[in-house]
Each structure stands twice: as structure tokens, then as C-alpha cells.
Design a protein around this motif. Sequence first.
Motif, PDB file in Angstrom:
ATOM      1  N   MET A   7       0.455  -1.414  -0.291  1.00 46.01           N
ATOM      2  CA  MET A   7       0.010   0.500  -0.093  1.00 46.01           C
ATOM      3  C   MET A   7       1.081   1.167  -0.120  1.00 46.01           C
ATOM      4  N   ASN A  12      -1.949   5.840   2.631  1.00 44.85           N
ATOM      5  CA  ASN A  12      -3.209   4.556   3.774  1.00 44.85           C
ATOM      6  C   ASN A  12      -2.448   3.525   4.844  1.00 44.85           C
ATOM      7  N   TRP A  42      -9.214   0.538   8.677  1.00 43.54           N
ATOM      8  CA  TRP A  42      -9.270  -0.385   8.223  1.00 43.54           C
ATOM      9  C   TRP A  42      -9.937  -1.382   9.067  1.00 43.54           C
TER      10      TRP A  42
END
Length: 197
Positions: free
Chosen positions: A102, A106, A113
Motif C-alpha cells: 500500500m 493508506n 480499516w
Amino acid sequence: MAVGLLGGSFDPAHPGHVHVSRAALARFALDRLWWLVSPGNPLKPRGPAPLARRIDRARAVIAGDPRIAVTDIEARLGTRYTAETLSALLHRYPGIRFVWLMGADNLADFHRWQDWRGIMGMVPVGILARPGQRISARRSVAARTFAPFRLPAPASRLLARSDPPVWCFVNIPMRDDSSTALRRGGVWPPAPPQGRP
């Protein structure tokens, strides 16, 4: 075999994705890299262009690089979250050493997440620097929480062969390609093909 997984909506795929993929292949000593073109992103309010159109565009953008495969496996598995996808892939392909890839942007939001700690415990994670996100990523909740498991950038080629939790942050030459900019510029999504009158 070490396979990097680069997930996202790829809405649309662009040369920046290829640049990041090739850098990941080299820096993390990966054998192959899969683009996981997601049916949708649970963290984004607006849905992406149709999956088939995004897959076609992604395949065109990689221009036949044999090390990069474009896949809709998340749609076929019926998974919605990265942790679910990784669990299913590890079960389905026990002989492959997967590495989750990523961008640094991110990593800055990784703690939002679903089951982000579980992801860090499932597979090694490779972070690739992107414009404007280096400092916020390095100070993120995930970076601080997993600081003891950080592999130094000069040892990045060992990432895929290391047991999780382990992660590595590498700087790569910058590009400012952006799917958002392409959508705003009216370049994407392309008009659907017109049938004959």
C-alpha cells in the motif's frame, strides 16, 4: 513464490500504479504482483465505475508486463474487506508468500480499516512512499503500534521471506498520477460503447 498484493478500486488504473508495482517488485524482491481490483471500497461514499471496465483499463495500462496480473478475485470470493480477502487467499494458496502493498497515504489511515491489526499479523506489509504522505504515515497509529516490527528500508528485500508481523517503509521516485485527477478531468469513466443503429 513471493506475490505482492496491491488492492484498490483502480478507478481508473494509470501509469502511477505501474510505477509503484515495478518499484515494489524490485524493492521487496517479489516474483509476481497481483492487482486486486475491488468491487467497491467500504471507506468511499461513491461507488466506482463498473468492475469490467476497470479490469479492462488495468490490463491495458500494464501493457503485458508478465510479472503483474490483474484480477477480480475479491468479487469472485465475495469478500469486502482486506482482512477477509487475505484470509481467503492464504487458505486457497498455502504455498504462496503474500505481501500486502500500500501507499504511505493508506498507512496514515490504516487504523480505520476493519481488523487492521489482524492484517499485520497475517502477511508482511510493504509501504511505498507517495507525495505528501511520508510524515503523516510515519507518525500514524499503525506505524507507532507496530514500530517494533519495522524492517529497515535497506533490508526491504527480506520482507517477503519474513514472518508477520513485519512491515517495511521504502521511498521510491515520486509520480503524481492520480485516479481522482483523471476522474475530475473528465477522462474517466470512458463512455460506454455505442451499439449500431
